[in-house]
Enzyme design. Structure first.
Site, PDB file in Angstrom:
ATOM      1  N   THR A   1      45.183  47.009  42.553  1.00 40.87           N
ATOM      2  CA  THR A   1      44.664  46.472  41.256  1.00 40.87           C
ATOM      3  C   THR A   1      44.364  47.502  40.243  1.00 40.87           C
ATOM      4  OG1 THR A   1      43.467  44.270  42.149  1.00 40.87           O
ATOM      5  CG2 THR A   1      42.615  45.057  40.012  1.00 40.87           C
TER       6      THR A   1
ATOM      7  N   GLY B   1      36.944  50.406  42.383  1.00 46.55           N
ATOM      8  CA  GLY B   1      35.909  49.122  42.098  1.00 46.55           C
ATOM      9  C   GLY B   1      35.697  49.215  40.530  1.00 46.55           C
TER      10      GLY B   1
ATOM     11  N   GLY C   1      37.490  48.297  38.382  1.00 47.95           N
ATOM     12  CA  GLY C   1      38.158  47.018  38.032  1.00 47.95           C
ATOM     13  C   GLY C   1      37.486  45.905  38.165  1.00 47.95           C
TER      14      GLY C   1
ATOM     15  N   GLU D   1      40.126  44.544  47.775  1.00 44.51           N
ATOM     16  CA  GLU D   1      40.861  45.799  47.876  1.00 44.51           C
ATOM     17  C   GLU D   1      40.483  46.462  48.962  1.00 44.51           C
ATOM     18  OE1 GLU D   1      41.463  47.476  43.511  1.00 44.51           O
ATOM     19  OE2 GLU D   1      39.570  48.065  44.336  1.00 44.51           O
TER      20      GLU D   1
END
Ligand code: 5RP
Length: 233
Positions: A28, A97, A99, A105
């Site tokens: 991500t 993290g 995002g 993840e």
């Protein structure tokens, strides 16, 4: 080269590790998005892969671009996971993290035989901690959990504030329905000790340090794209 071009260069180099038939964890963030764009082109040319997305955002982009997806429960053992990072230290420990996708993840990266992190060189740091550490917590009992977190890191000689992440005036909610505290330490001298201390606190779901998980880091700089291997334990 611009930062976006460097992200694309790292993503392109990672593509050479993707083989036909692989089950892939797909990260991500903006660097992961560059990878998804390139992967989608290869899928359009006939590459057969199936991806497990690490966020709803990534799932949407993959579906839009035609990258086939499955759920981790359908493919619990992945060949490879490719994701970005907010910080990469010399041992290839990561902060992730930024995002807000750190929990999925980490679960997806852990399910993969190989975990490749892709980044531009601005993400290389001598030690983790300049980027605020995202700590995903259950909303229930937030203040009690926050105090326990602050006590835990104070006991390790770390100071700083654990701030509630806010988006559009509301607490940021993760895909798992949790919230995030961003803890600014400046320098984390012992990531493992901090990780253990955070994991011992009820209410902490996960934190954004990825310790000893990275197989390779592909880091793009203006001069070259470097492939960094984790030092042997
Ligand atoms: C999302 C992440 C991202 O990998 C990290 O924030 C890096 O993002 P970008 O590639 O946009 O710099 O951990 O939770």
């Amino acid at each position: 080269m611009s930062q976006d071009e460097l992200k694309i260069a790292a993503a392109r180099a990672a593509l050479s590790h993707v083989e036909d038939g692989m089950k892939l964890g797909i990260g991500t963030g903006s660097t992961a998005n560059a990878f998804i764009q390139l992967l989608a082109e290869r899928v359009g040319e006939g590459l057969r892969v199936v991806g497990v997305p690490t966020s709803e955002q990534t799932a949407r982009l993959c579906l839009e671009l035609g990258v086939p997806l499955t759920a981790l429960d359908e493919a619990p053992r992945l060949d490879l996971c490719i994701d970005g990072a907010d910080e990469i230290d010399p041992n290839l420990n990561l902060t992730k993290g930024g995002g807000g996708a750190l929990l999925r993840e980490k679960i997806v990266a852990h399910a993969a035989a190989k975990f490749i992190v892709i980044a531009d060189e601005s993400k290389l740091v001598p030690a983790l901690g300049t980027f605020p550490l995202p700590i995903e917590v259950n909303p229930f009992g937030l203040e009690a959990t926050r105090r326990n977190i602050e006590d835990a890191y104070a006991a390790l000689g770390l100071s700083g504030e654990a701030r509630l992440r806010v988006r559009d005036g509301q607490p940021f909610e993760t895909d798992g329905g949790h919230i995030i505290l961003d803890a600014s330490f400046g320098h984390i001298s012992d990531p493992k000790a901090l990780s253990d201390a955070l994991h011992a606190i009820p209410g902490v779901v996960e934190h954004g340090m990825f310790i000893g998980m990275t197989s390779l880091a592909i880091v793009a700089g203006s001069e070259s794209v470097r492939v960094l291997e984790a030092p042997k334990a």
